[in-house]
Write a protein that holds these residues in place. Structure first.
Motif, PDB file in Angstrom:
ATOM      1  N   GLU A   4     -20.138 -12.453 -78.117  1.00 46.07           N
ATOM      2  CA  GLU A   4     -20.853 -11.296 -78.659  1.00 46.07           C
ATOM      3  C   GLU A   4     -21.916 -11.716 -79.671  1.00 46.07           C
ATOM      4  O   GLU A   4     -22.918 -11.046 -79.865  1.00 46.07           O
ATOM      5  CB  GLU A   4     -19.879 -10.309 -79.314  1.00 46.07           C
ATOM      6  CG  GLU A   4     -18.984  -9.588 -78.326  1.00 46.07           C
ATOM      7  CD  GLU A   4     -17.801 -10.442 -77.859  1.00 46.07           C
ATOM      8  OE1 GLU A   4     -17.387 -11.366 -78.595  1.00 46.07           O
ATOM      9  OE2 GLU A   4     -17.317 -10.200 -76.752  1.00 46.07           O
ATOM     10  N   ASP A   5     -21.700 -12.867 -80.347  1.00 47.33           N
ATOM     11  CA  ASP A   5     -22.667 -13.341 -81.334  1.00 47.33           C
ATOM     12  C   ASP A   5     -23.928 -13.893 -80.684  1.00 47.33           C
ATOM     13  O   ASP A   5     -24.948 -14.041 -81.332  1.00 47.33           O
ATOM     14  CB  ASP A   5     -22.045 -14.435 -82.209  1.00 47.33           C
ATOM     15  CG  ASP A   5     -20.925 -13.894 -83.072  1.00 47.33           C
ATOM     16  OD1 ASP A   5     -20.948 -12.685 -83.389  1.00 47.33           O
ATOM     17  OD2 ASP A   5     -20.025 -14.678 -83.422  1.00 47.33           O
ATOM     18  N   LYS A   6     -23.855 -14.230 -79.405  1.00 49.85           N
ATOM     19  CA  LYS A   6     -24.975 -14.850 -78.712  1.00 49.85           C
ATOM     20  C   LYS A   6     -25.796 -13.868 -77.894  1.00 49.85           C
ATOM     21  O   LYS A   6     -26.660 -14.266 -77.141  1.00 49.85           O
ATOM     22  CB  LYS A   6     -24.458 -15.957 -77.796  1.00 49.85           C
ATOM     23  CG  LYS A   6     -23.770 -17.077 -78.541  1.00 49.85           C
ATOM     24  CD  LYS A   6     -23.251 -18.104 -77.582  1.00 49.85           C
ATOM     25  CE  LYS A   6     -22.462 -19.163 -78.310  1.00 49.85           C
ATOM     26  NZ  LYS A   6     -21.895 -20.143 -77.396  1.00 49.85           N
ATOM     27  N   VAL A   7     -25.537 -12.595 -78.017  1.00 49.20           N
ATOM     28  CA  VAL A   7     -26.253 -11.593 -77.223  1.00 49.20           C
ATOM     29  C   VAL A   7     -27.662 -11.390 -77.779  1.00 49.20           C
ATOM     30  O   VAL A   7     -27.859 -11.248 -78.977  1.00 49.20           O
ATOM     31  CB  VAL A   7     -25.488 -10.259 -77.199  1.00 49.20           C
ATOM     32  CG1 VAL A   7     -26.322  -9.160 -76.559  1.00 49.20           C
ATOM     33  CG2 VAL A   7     -24.174 -10.422 -76.449  1.00 49.20           C
ATOM     34  N   ILE A   8     -28.628 -11.396 -76.883  1.00 47.48           N
ATOM     35  CA  ILE A   8     -30.024 -11.136 -77.237  1.00 47.48           C
ATOM     36  C   ILE A   8     -30.438  -9.872 -76.497  1.00 47.48           C
ATOM     37  O   ILE A   8     -30.225  -9.747 -75.295  1.00 47.48           O
ATOM     38  CB  ILE A   8     -30.932 -12.314 -76.842  1.00 47.48           C
ATOM     39  CG1 ILE A   8     -30.485 -13.577 -77.580  1.00 47.48           C
ATOM     40  CG2 ILE A   8     -32.392 -11.987 -77.138  1.00 47.48           C
ATOM     41  CD1 ILE A   8     -31.129 -14.833 -77.076  1.00 47.48           C
ATOM     42  N   ALA A  29     -28.977 -10.229 -72.779  1.00 52.83           N
ATOM     43  CA  ALA A  29     -28.766 -11.541 -72.174  1.00 52.83           C
ATOM     44  C   ALA A  29     -27.955 -12.405 -73.127  1.00 52.83           C
ATOM     45  O   ALA A  29     -27.873 -12.118 -74.321  1.00 52.83           O
ATOM     46  CB  ALA A  29     -30.112 -12.187 -71.869  1.00 52.83           C
ATOM     47  N   THR A  30     -27.393 -13.477 -72.599  1.00 52.46           N
ATOM     48  CA  THR A  30     -26.611 -14.387 -73.427  1.00 52.46           C
ATOM     49  C   THR A  30     -27.347 -15.683 -73.732  1.00 52.46           C
ATOM     50  O   THR A  30     -26.802 -16.564 -74.376  1.00 52.46           O
ATOM     51  CB  THR A  30     -25.262 -14.707 -72.751  1.00 52.46           C
ATOM     52  OG1 THR A  30     -25.518 -15.226 -71.445  1.00 52.46           O
ATOM     53  CG2 THR A  30     -24.400 -13.458 -72.661  1.00 52.46           C
ATOM     54  N   SER A  36     -35.938 -14.063 -72.271  1.00 54.20           N
ATOM     55  CA  SER A  36     -37.395 -14.247 -72.161  1.00 54.20           C
ATOM     56  C   SER A  36     -37.891 -13.908 -70.769  1.00 54.20           C
ATOM     57  O   SER A  36     -38.955 -13.312 -70.614  1.00 54.20           O
ATOM     58  CB  SER A  36     -37.780 -15.683 -72.510  1.00 54.20           C
ATOM     59  OG  SER A  36     -37.467 -15.965 -73.848  1.00 54.20           O
ATOM     60  N   ARG A  37     -37.092 -14.271 -69.743  1.00 50.74           N
ATOM     61  CA  ARG A  37     -37.488 -13.930 -68.374  1.00 50.74           C
ATOM     62  C   ARG A  37     -37.499 -12.419 -68.168  1.00 50.74           C
ATOM     63  O   ARG A  37     -38.408 -11.881 -67.535  1.00 50.74           O
ATOM     64  CB  ARG A  37     -36.559 -14.608 -67.365  1.00 50.74           C
ATOM     65  CG  ARG A  37     -36.894 -16.084 -67.195  1.00 50.74           C
ATOM     66  CD  ARG A  37     -36.097 -16.738 -66.089  1.00 50.74           C
ATOM     67  NE  ARG A  37     -34.791 -17.118 -66.647  1.00 50.74           N
ATOM     68  CZ  ARG A  37     -33.630 -16.843 -66.078  1.00 50.74           C
ATOM     69  NH1 ARG A  37     -33.583 -16.219 -64.919  1.00 50.74           N
ATOM     70  NH2 ARG A  37     -32.504 -17.212 -66.641  1.00 50.74           N
ATOM     71  N   TYR A  38     -36.497 -11.729 -68.719  1.00 48.69           N
ATOM     72  CA  TYR A  38     -36.486 -10.260 -68.645  1.00 48.69           C
ATOM     73  C   TYR A  38     -37.727  -9.689 -69.333  1.00 48.69           C
ATOM     74  O   TYR A  38     -38.395  -8.812 -68.811  1.00 48.69           O
ATOM     75  CB  TYR A  38     -35.248  -9.684 -69.319  1.00 48.69           C
ATOM     76  CG  TYR A  38     -33.949  -9.843 -68.576  1.00 48.69           C
ATOM     77  CD1 TYR A  38     -33.879  -9.724 -67.188  1.00 48.69           C
ATOM     78  CD2 TYR A  38     -32.768 -10.086 -69.265  1.00 48.69           C
ATOM     79  CE1 TYR A  38     -32.681  -9.851 -66.520  1.00 48.69           C
ATOM     80  CE2 TYR A  38     -31.556 -10.223 -68.597  1.00 48.69           C
ATOM     81  CZ  TYR A  38     -31.527 -10.102 -67.227  1.00 48.69           C
ATOM     82  OH  TYR A  38     -30.334 -10.228 -66.571  1.00 48.69           O
ATOM     83  N   GLN A  39     -38.017 -10.201 -70.525  1.00 48.96           N
ATOM     84  CA  GLN A  39     -39.149  -9.687 -71.297  1.00 48.96           C
ATOM     85  C   GLN A  39     -40.466  -9.892 -70.541  1.00 48.96           C
ATOM     86  O   GLN A  39     -41.277  -8.968 -70.450  1.00 48.96           O
ATOM     87  CB  GLN A  39     -39.217 -10.368 -72.658  1.00 48.96           C
ATOM     88  CG  GLN A  39     -40.356  -9.862 -73.527  1.00 48.96           C
ATOM     89  CD  GLN A  39     -40.513 -10.650 -74.806  1.00 48.96           C
ATOM     90  OE1 GLN A  39     -40.122 -11.811 -74.894  1.00 48.96           O
ATOM     91  NE2 GLN A  39     -41.082 -10.021 -75.809  1.00 48.96           N
ATOM     92  N   LEU A  56     -37.693  -9.071 -78.398  1.00 52.60           N
ATOM     93  CA  LEU A  56     -36.367  -9.676 -78.358  1.00 52.60           C
ATOM     94  C   LEU A  56     -35.712  -9.561 -79.724  1.00 52.60           C
ATOM     95  O   LEU A  56     -36.341  -9.836 -80.742  1.00 52.60           O
ATOM     96  CB  LEU A  56     -36.468 -11.150 -77.959  1.00 52.60           C
ATOM     97  CG  LEU A  56     -37.112 -11.455 -76.611  1.00 52.60           C
ATOM     98  CD1 LEU A  56     -37.127 -12.955 -76.366  1.00 52.60           C
ATOM     99  CD2 LEU A  56     -36.392 -10.737 -75.487  1.00 52.60           C
ATOM    100  N   PHE A  57     -34.453  -9.155 -79.738  1.00 51.69           N
ATOM    101  CA  PHE A  57     -33.679  -9.043 -80.967  1.00 51.69           C
ATOM    102  C   PHE A  57     -32.358  -9.784 -80.791  1.00 51.69           C
ATOM    103  O   PHE A  57     -31.736  -9.701 -79.740  1.00 51.69           O
ATOM    104  CB  PHE A  57     -33.340  -7.571 -81.288  1.00 51.69           C
ATOM    105  CG  PHE A  57     -34.507  -6.762 -81.755  1.00 51.69           C
ATOM    106  CD1 PHE A  57     -34.749  -6.588 -83.106  1.00 51.69           C
ATOM    107  CD2 PHE A  57     -35.350  -6.157 -80.842  1.00 51.69           C
ATOM    108  CE1 PHE A  57     -35.811  -5.822 -83.538  1.00 51.69           C
ATOM    109  CE2 PHE A  57     -36.419  -5.385 -81.266  1.00 51.69           C
ATOM    110  CZ  PHE A  57     -36.649  -5.220 -82.616  1.00 51.69           C
TER     111      PHE A  57
END
Length: 86
Positions: A4-8, A29-30, A36-39, A56-57
């Motif tokens: 959960e800490d790695k979720v972007i 994304a994890t 970045s690909r989604y963005q 991205l957050f």
């Protein structure tokens, strides 16, 4: 660190003129690469760049990436590159 800490989050920001901005989570994304690909994909499909943007957050706030990702068509291999000759 837990998963959960790695979720972007890939967040869509919509703002028309001087009105208050609206935020919506489009994807999560994890990894930074996946996010970045989604963005990049969402920005490429965006037909209202004046009012809509994607950011991205992570758990600490906005991520600023220096890398610019560009969608390009894959290079087609020629017959010579494949070792085929006539």
């Amino acid at each position: 660190m837990s998963k959960e800490d790695k979720v972007i989050l890939v967040v869509r920001k919509t703002q028309f003129g001087s009105c208050k901005a609206n935020y919506y989570v489009e994807k999560w994304a994890t990894s930074l690469d996946e996010a970045s690909r989604y963005q990049v994909s969402l920005e490429t499909l965006n037909d209202d760049k004046e009012n809509v943007s994607y950011h991205l957050f992570n758990g600490f706030g906005v991520l600023h990436t220096d890398a610019k990702f560009v969608a390009t068509k894959p290079k087609e291999e020629s017959e010579e590159e494949n070792g085929i000759s006539f």
